[in-house]
Design a protein around this motif. Structure first.
Motif, short mmCIF file in Angstrom:
data_model
loop_
_atom_site.label_atom_id
_atom_site.label_comp_id
_atom_site.label_asym_id
_atom_site.label_seq_id
_atom_site.Cartn_x
_atom_site.Cartn_y
_atom_site.Cartn_z
N THR A 55 12.23 -2.88 -2.72
CA THR A 55 10.90 -3.45 -2.43
C THR A 55 10.13 -2.61 -1.42
OG1 THR A 55 11.81 -4.88 -0.69
CG2 THR A 55 11.68 -5.79 -2.91
N LEU A 56 10.83 -1.75 -0.69
CA LEU A 56 10.18 -0.91 0.31
C LEU A 56 10.03 0.54 -0.15
CD1 LEU A 56 12.06 -2.26 3.47
CD2 LEU A 56 9.75 -2.84 2.71
N LEU A 117 4.70 -5.68 4.47
CA LEU A 117 4.75 -7.11 4.13
C LEU A 117 4.21 -7.36 2.72
CD1 LEU A 117 3.71 -8.84 7.48
CD2 LEU A 117 6.00 -8.55 6.52
N GLY A 118 3.21 -6.60 2.32
CA GLY A 118 2.69 -6.71 0.95
C GLY A 118 3.75 -6.32 -0.07
N SER A 119 4.52 -5.29 0.23
CA SER A 119 5.60 -4.87 -0.66
C SER A 119 6.68 -5.92 -0.76
CB SER A 119 6.20 -3.55 -0.15
OG SER A 119 5.24 -2.51 -0.13
N VAL A 120 7.02 -6.52 0.38
CA VAL A 120 8.04 -7.57 0.39
C VAL A 120 7.55 -8.78 -0.41
CG1 VAL A 120 9.29 -9.21 1.85
CG2 VAL A 120 9.06 -6.82 2.55
N LEU A 121 6.28 -9.14 -0.24
CA LEU A 121 5.72 -10.26 -0.98
C LEU A 121 5.76 -10.00 -2.48
CD1 LEU A 121 4.22 -12.97 -1.12
CD2 LEU A 121 2.08 -11.70 -0.79
N ALA A 122 5.41 -8.77 -2.87
CA ALA A 122 5.46 -8.42 -4.30
C ALA A 122 6.88 -8.54 -4.83
CB ALA A 122 4.93 -7.00 -4.50
N GLY A 123 7.85 -8.06 -4.07
CA GLY A 123 9.25 -8.16 -4.48
C GLY A 123 9.70 -9.60 -4.59
N TRP A 124 9.27 -10.42 -3.65
CA TRP A 124 9.65 -11.83 -3.66
C TRP A 124 9.08 -12.55 -4.88
CZ3 TRP A 124 6.78 -16.46 -2.90
CH2 TRP A 124 7.56 -17.60 -2.68
N LEU A 125 7.85 -12.15 -5.29
CA LEU A 125 7.23 -12.78 -6.45
C LEU A 125 7.82 -12.29 -7.77
CD1 LEU A 125 3.48 -12.63 -5.32
CD2 LEU A 125 4.94 -14.67 -5.44
N VAL A 150 8.26 -0.14 9.39
CA VAL A 150 6.98 -0.02 10.11
C VAL A 150 7.12 1.01 11.23
CG1 VAL A 150 5.25 -1.21 11.50
CG2 VAL A 150 6.30 -2.38 9.55
N LEU A 151 8.22 0.95 11.97
CA LEU A 151 8.47 1.94 13.02
C LEU A 151 8.55 3.34 12.44
CD1 LEU A 151 11.13 0.22 15.34
CD2 LEU A 151 8.69 0.55 15.78
N TYR A 152 9.18 3.46 11.28
CA TYR A 152 9.29 4.76 10.63
C TYR A 152 7.92 5.34 10.32
CZ TYR A 152 10.11 8.15 6.92
OH TYR A 152 10.11 9.30 6.15
N LEU A 153 7.02 4.53 9.80
CA LEU A 153 5.67 5.01 9.49
C LEU A 153 4.94 5.45 10.76
CD1 LEU A 153 4.53 2.41 6.79
CD2 LEU A 153 5.04 4.84 6.44
#
Length: 252
Positions: A55-56, A117-125, A150-153
């Motif tokens: 998802t990430l 968070l958008g990626s996680v939401l997409a994966g969850w859906l 997020v820290l990595y980015l």
């Protein structure tokens, strides 16, 4: 420092390119993550892959736009000659450099958080209900993966900013950063010697840093998740030190 931060924030929000690059980062990250997640075949027993890392996966392309944004924040001023005005208004170059780095950190933190968070939401859906294996931010390893990504980015942004400050040229800086991120991992896969391959995976900022996303088979990684992110932080710190020192010593 407060005035320097205000000046840098004003420049960042009144120029179109940072906003478009941030929106592009969010869109590209979520899009690639969505495609990667949608291609997984899951059964009642699981998906056979590290679903959190899947998802990430969009970060692989999103980081390129973060790098370009970070480069343009400083090299764009060199190309237009605006850097002379900046350093005239803020004679303390260390303060000007720090203000740019702090502003960049804040901007990437916001954009990176939305993208992740958008990626996680997409994966969850998209992914089916896997019971104990379902995506959940209350799960410790997944929370670490999300926060660490997020820290990595942010670290990739600071690494790119430091390199661009040292090099000054936009095209050269972008090429150097993207080569460091993407070419080194490719080389590590081509090398037949497993010891050298593992060493490159430990040293490369992308392959080491993205270990933070792993939530399964962590013990088989060349580095632990936080140690891998520490390698990326080391690259970013070295680039910032080099860029800051050269900014202080050279003429604008």
């Amino acid at each position: 420092m407060r005035l320097a931060l205000h000046a840098e924030w004003t420049k960042t929000r009144t120029v179109a390119s940072p906003l478009w690059l941030l929106l592009g980062t969010v869109a590209a990250t979520v899009a690639l993550s969505t495609v990667a997640t949608a291609m997984v075949n899951c059964t009642a027993s699981g998906c056979g892959d590290d679903t959190t890392k899947l998802t990430l996966m969009g970060v692989y392309i999103g980081q390129a736009l973060v790098a370009i944004l970070a480069v343009l924040i400083i090299s764009g001023e060199y190309s237009t000659g605006m850097i002379r005005t900046t350093l005239t208004a803020m004679p303390r170059r260390a303060t000007a450099f720090a203000a740019k780095a702090i502003t960049l950190t804040g901007v990437v933190a916001v954009g990176g958080t939305v993208a992740v968070l958008g990626s996680v939401l997409a994966g969850w859906l998209i992914l089916p209900d896997l019971g104990d294996q379902a995506l959940s931010l209350s799960d410790g390893p997944m929370l670490r993966a999300v926060f660490g990504t997020v820290l990595y980015l942010i670290l990739i942004g600071l690494l790119s900013f430091g390199i661009a400050t040292a090099v000054r040229d936009s095209a050269t800086s972008i090429g150097g950063v993207l080569g460091l991120l993407y070419i080194v991992p490719i080389i590590s896969q081509i090398i037949s010697d497993p010891d050298w391959q593992r060493l490159l995976e430990k040293m490369a900022p992308m392959s080491a840093g993205l270990a933070i996303q792993a939530t399964t088979n962590v013990h088989s990684l060349p580095l632990s998740p936080w140690a891998g992110l520490g390698v990326t932080a080391g690259w970013a710190a070295a680039a910032l030190v080099a860029g800051g020192l050269l900014l202080r010593k050279r003429d604008a």
